[in-house]
Design a protein around this motif. Structure first.
Motif, PDB file in Angstrom:
ATOM      1  N   SER A   6      61.634  26.261 -84.406  1.00  0.00           N
ATOM      2  CA  SER A   6      61.782  26.929 -83.111  1.00  0.00           C
ATOM      3  C   SER A   6      61.319  26.009 -81.992  1.00  0.00           C
ATOM      4  N   THR A   7      61.758  26.343 -80.796  1.00  0.00           N
ATOM      5  CA  THR A   7      61.344  25.612 -79.605  1.00  0.00           C
ATOM      6  C   THR A   7      61.368  26.567 -78.422  1.00  0.00           C
ATOM      7  N   GLN A   8      60.506  26.297 -77.472  1.00  0.00           N
ATOM      8  CA  GLN A   8      60.479  27.117 -76.261  1.00  0.00           C
ATOM      9  C   GLN A   8      61.313  26.448 -75.176  1.00  0.00           C
ATOM     10  N   VAL A   9      62.070  27.254 -74.436  1.00  0.00           N
ATOM     11  CA  VAL A   9      62.818  26.730 -73.301  1.00  0.00           C
ATOM     12  C   VAL A   9      61.814  26.436 -72.188  1.00  0.00           C
ATOM     13  N   GLU A  35      69.374  17.730 -76.795  1.00  0.00           N
ATOM     14  CA  GLU A  35      68.024  17.191 -76.987  1.00  0.00           C
ATOM     15  C   GLU A  35      67.232  18.086 -77.932  1.00  0.00           C
ATOM     16  N   MET A  36      67.333  19.401 -77.745  1.00  0.00           N
ATOM     17  CA  MET A  36      66.643  20.345 -78.628  1.00  0.00           C
ATOM     18  C   MET A  36      67.194  20.240 -80.048  1.00  0.00           C
ATOM     19  N   LEU A  37      68.514  20.044 -80.172  1.00  0.00           N
ATOM     20  CA  LEU A  37      69.128  19.892 -81.488  1.00  0.00           C
ATOM     21  C   LEU A  37      68.580  18.657 -82.186  1.00  0.00           C
ATOM     22  N   ASN A  38      68.459  17.552 -81.468  1.00  0.00           N
ATOM     23  CA  ASN A  38      67.912  16.342 -82.066  1.00  0.00           C
ATOM     24  C   ASN A  38      66.473  16.572 -82.535  1.00  0.00           C
ATOM     25  N   GLY A  39      65.685  17.289 -81.739  1.00  0.00           N
ATOM     26  CA  GLY A  39      64.322  17.613 -82.147  1.00  0.00           C
ATOM     27  C   GLY A  39      64.299  18.462 -83.407  1.00  0.00           C
ATOM     28  N   LEU A  89      63.533  29.849 -78.788  1.00  0.00           N
ATOM     29  CA  LEU A  89      64.765  29.743 -79.562  1.00  0.00           C
ATOM     30  C   LEU A  89      64.443  29.433 -81.018  1.00  0.00           C
ATOM     31  N   THR A  90      65.039  30.190 -81.913  1.00  0.00           N
ATOM     32  CA  THR A  90      64.980  29.893 -83.337  1.00  0.00           C
ATOM     33  C   THR A  90      66.212  29.067 -83.665  1.00  0.00           C
ATOM     34  N   SER A 139      69.246  30.871 -81.636  1.00  0.00           N
ATOM     35  CA  SER A 139      69.248  32.289 -81.280  1.00  0.00           C
ATOM     36  C   SER A 139      67.896  32.680 -80.707  1.00  0.00           C
ATOM     37  N   ALA A 140      67.877  33.793 -80.001  1.00  0.00           N
ATOM     38  CA  ALA A 140      66.645  34.367 -79.452  1.00  0.00           C
ATOM     39  C   ALA A 140      66.874  35.846 -79.205  1.00  0.00           C
ATOM     40  N   ASP A 141      65.867  36.622 -79.482  1.00  0.00           N
ATOM     41  CA  ASP A 141      65.920  38.065 -79.232  1.00  0.00           C
ATOM     42  C   ASP A 141      67.159  38.719 -79.847  1.00  0.00           C
ATOM     43  N   GLY A 142      67.542  38.270 -81.046  1.00  0.00           N
ATOM     44  CA  GLY A 142      68.674  38.863 -81.742  1.00  0.00           C
ATOM     45  C   GLY A 142      70.040  38.469 -81.228  1.00  0.00           C
ATOM     46  N   THR A 143      70.090  37.488 -80.306  1.00  0.00           N
ATOM     47  CA  THR A 143      71.361  37.053 -79.728  1.00  0.00           C
ATOM     48  C   THR A 143      71.596  35.580 -80.022  1.00  0.00           C
TER      49      THR A 143
END
Length: 138
Positions: free
Chosen positions: A6-9, A27-31, A75-76, A96-100
């Motif tokens: 997971s990562t925080q926006v 960038e988040m995907l690479n992380g 984000l998960t 995804s986040a909050d079921g979306t």
């Protein structure tokens, strides 16, 4: 089986409207891929790059943006390998986040010898872990 992280926006990820500016997802995907290698595949990027002389550049990425992500969202990210070859690996990533569902990517990595900048076979221990988690693409 998929790997999950997971990562925080953060403020650096968003535009003036407070939503993730689309290149920041990459960038988040690479992380997330770095986390996958370190935590699930047993080989962190530092060791791979600096000690073993191999890298894993993305050679193909296709993304679908399904819903906006906002500043502060957590984000998960699920990474699921879909195909493992001699020196490449295709995978699906779902944010995804909050079921979306927010963003889905299909991508391919190649194991590369950094000195020659040519593809090289996956180290056996990495490839075996990838194959153990493979799920066929839809």
């Amino acid at each position: 089986m998929s790997f999950q992280t997971s990562t925080q926006v953060r403020f650096a990820h968003v535009d003036a409207a407070g939503i993730v500016f689309y290149p920041r997802y990459f960038e988040m995907l690479n992380g997330a891929v770095e986390d996958w290698f370190a935590l699930a595949l047993g080989s962190d990027f530092r060791t791979m790059h600096l000690e073993r002389g191999i890298g894993v550049p993305s050679v193909q990425v296709e993304a679908e943006f399904m819903a906006p992500s906002m500043l502060g969202d957590v984000l998960t990210i699920h990474i699921t390998p879909t195909r493992v070859g001699r020196s490449s690996c295709s995978y699906e990533a779902l944010f995804s986040a909050d079921g979306t569902d927010r963003m889905k990517a299909n991508a391919t990595l190649v194991c590369m010898d950094m000195a020659s900048q040519k593809s090289t076979p996956w180290p056996d221990e990495i490839r075996l872990r990838m194959v153990d988690d493979i799920v066929p693409a839809n």
